[in-house]
Design an enzyme around this catalytic site. Structure first.
Site, short mmCIF file in Angstrom:
data_model
loop_
_atom_site.label_atom_id
_atom_site.label_comp_id
_atom_site.label_asym_id
_atom_site.label_seq_id
_atom_site.Cartn_x
_atom_site.Cartn_y
_atom_site.Cartn_z
CG ASP A 1 7.78 13.43 -7.13
OD1 ASP A 1 7.65 12.26 -6.73
OD2 ASP A 1 6.82 14.13 -7.50
CD GLU B 1 2.51 10.28 -5.38
OE1 GLU B 1 1.42 9.83 -5.01
OE2 GLU B 1 2.95 11.37 -4.96
ZN LIG Z 1 3.78 10.48 -1.53
#
Ligand SMILES: [Zn+2]
Length: 414
Positions: free
Chosen positions: A85, A179
């Site tokens: 992401d 994340e």
């Molecule tokens: Zn990162």
């Protein structure tokens, strides 16, 4: 070394939108990440990795590169982890630009956006004289965080598959979602990832090697006021906004992000809203030192208790949630992973840059699940912004380091 597929691979990934969404409750948080994950599966299968699949539990793309050593060889199983992401910044229609052989001095126009990468504003550009820089077109982020990491890991795996003469242990690959919204690693399942230790390839400039992060918690504070007509408020009104100010005033004024560095921790007020009747505050609490971290949370409890005692009723409702811990606590029990990376860099004449991260990584959580996971550089600079860029040569060095770690692990075991 130069790797033919590295840059095209990175650019292909960068062009694909995979922004996460912190307001979503699904795993992964966005459809675009699922689409990307399925494409990664196809690619990993095509280059010849084994057991390629998407974990139903964690939404990680998982793959294995089986060892080519005899079963009796005692070589550690190494994990390589990156995230798919991108951060909370426009990521629609990413158009990477390549600035070949940058001279370390010039201002780089970000296409026709009117934005520039100017060494006066970004002195880190001076470190890249003679290198090829991949930048944005000024309208989006680049997503080198962490698509550089993904491209480097997959390129390293591809290299090993093309060079069976290089002996290696079992390599586990995990490409995770979300994340950037701090959720991706929560569902990571170490039982699906049989490795002795792992590396997230999610750091910044050349040489970064991190095994120490913050301990992190979030505090949500509800202030309960009593609203009456201000004309007849004397000795009756309790202004929730004033309670918020009183709470904030009891925290050490210098222990805030803008006045701390290195190993100094802080309280950071990130949200405040309310009326006379009721107000809410959100703090994040950060400290590398576990006992200082605990004391910080204790201080919040004390302030709340003191204020409630003063009013003789509950006016301050405090809820503290731990977010992640300093991975050093786990890793320093067995420094093999760090030493291996350090040695690998030194063998490649790269100076390891080791310092405590003022933040967290997926490894902060994964290490506490029993899989020690320090963080390696992936090359990105000015992350999470339109000024993000990555050097092709640093990406190549990252692949070199991954391969060197894998080779050194065999060497050491012999
Ligand atoms: Zn990162």
């Amino acid at each position: 070394m130069s790797y033919q597929n590295l840059v095209p691979r990175f650019i292909k990934y960068a062009k694909q939108t995979t922004r996460s969404d912190e307001n979503s409750a699904t795993i992964p948080s966005t459809k675009s990440q699922s689409v990307f994950a399925h494409q990664l599966v196809a690619e990993l299968q095509q280059i010849g990795l084994s057991q390629v699949h998407i974990s139903t539990k964690s939404a990680y793309v998982l793959a294995t590169l089986p060892t080519n050593l005899p079963a009796t060889a005692e070589v550690p199983k190494i994990g390589l982890i990156a995230h798919m992401d991108t951060a909370d910044f426009n990521a629609e229609n990413v158009q990477p630009q390549i600035q070949k052989n940058y001279d370390g001095k010039a201002t780089i126009p970000l296409a026709k956006s009117g934005y520039y990468l100017d060494p006066a504003e970004f002195p880190n550009l001076k470190n890249y004289a003679g290198e090829d820089l991949i930048t944005t077109d000024g309208t989006t982020l680049l997503g080198a965080d962490d698509k550089a990491g993904i491209a480097e890991i997959i390129t390293a795996a591809e290299y090993l598959l093309a060079h069976p003469e290089i002996k290696h242990g079992t390599i586990q690959i995990g490409i995770g979602p979300d994340e950037e919204i701090g959720k991706g690693a929560d569902n990571f399942d170490v039982t699906e990832f049989p490795a002795d230790f792992a590396y997230t390839v999610d750091g910044g400039p050349l040489g970064e090697l991190e095994y120490e992060t913050f301990n992190a918690a979030q505090a949500k504070i509800k202030l309960i006021g009593k609203n009456v007509h201000p004309g007849t408020a004397k000795d009756v009104m309790v202004n929730a906004l004033q309670l918020a100010f009183d709470f904030q005033a009891q925290l050490p004024a210098d222990e805030v992000p803008e006045k701390t560095a290195g190993r100094q921790g802080f309280f950071h007020l990130i949200d405040l809203n309310g009326t006379v009747d009721q107000a809410e505050m959100t703090y994040i609490i950060r400290d590398h030192d576990r006992s200082k971290f605990e004391s910080r949370k204790e201080l919040l409890q004390q302030i709340a208790a003191r204020m409630n005692a003063e009013y003789g009723e509950e006016r301050v409702v405090l809820e503290v949630t731990d977010q992640y811990y300093n991975m050093r606590e786990v890793i320093e029990k067995d420094m093999t992973s760090v030493k291996l990376a350090q040695t690998a860099m030194e063998e490649l004449k790269i100076k390891p840059i080791i310092y405590p991260v003022r933040g967290g990584t997926d490894g902060s959580k994964i290490s506490f699940m029993g899989l020690p996971t320090p963080n390696l550089f992936a090359g990105g600079e000015n992350m999470h912004s339109r000024f993000e860029f990555v050097s092709v040569q640093v990406m190549e060095r990252a692949v070199d380091v991954i391969l060197q770690i894998i080779k050194s692990a065999v060497h050491k075991a012999k």
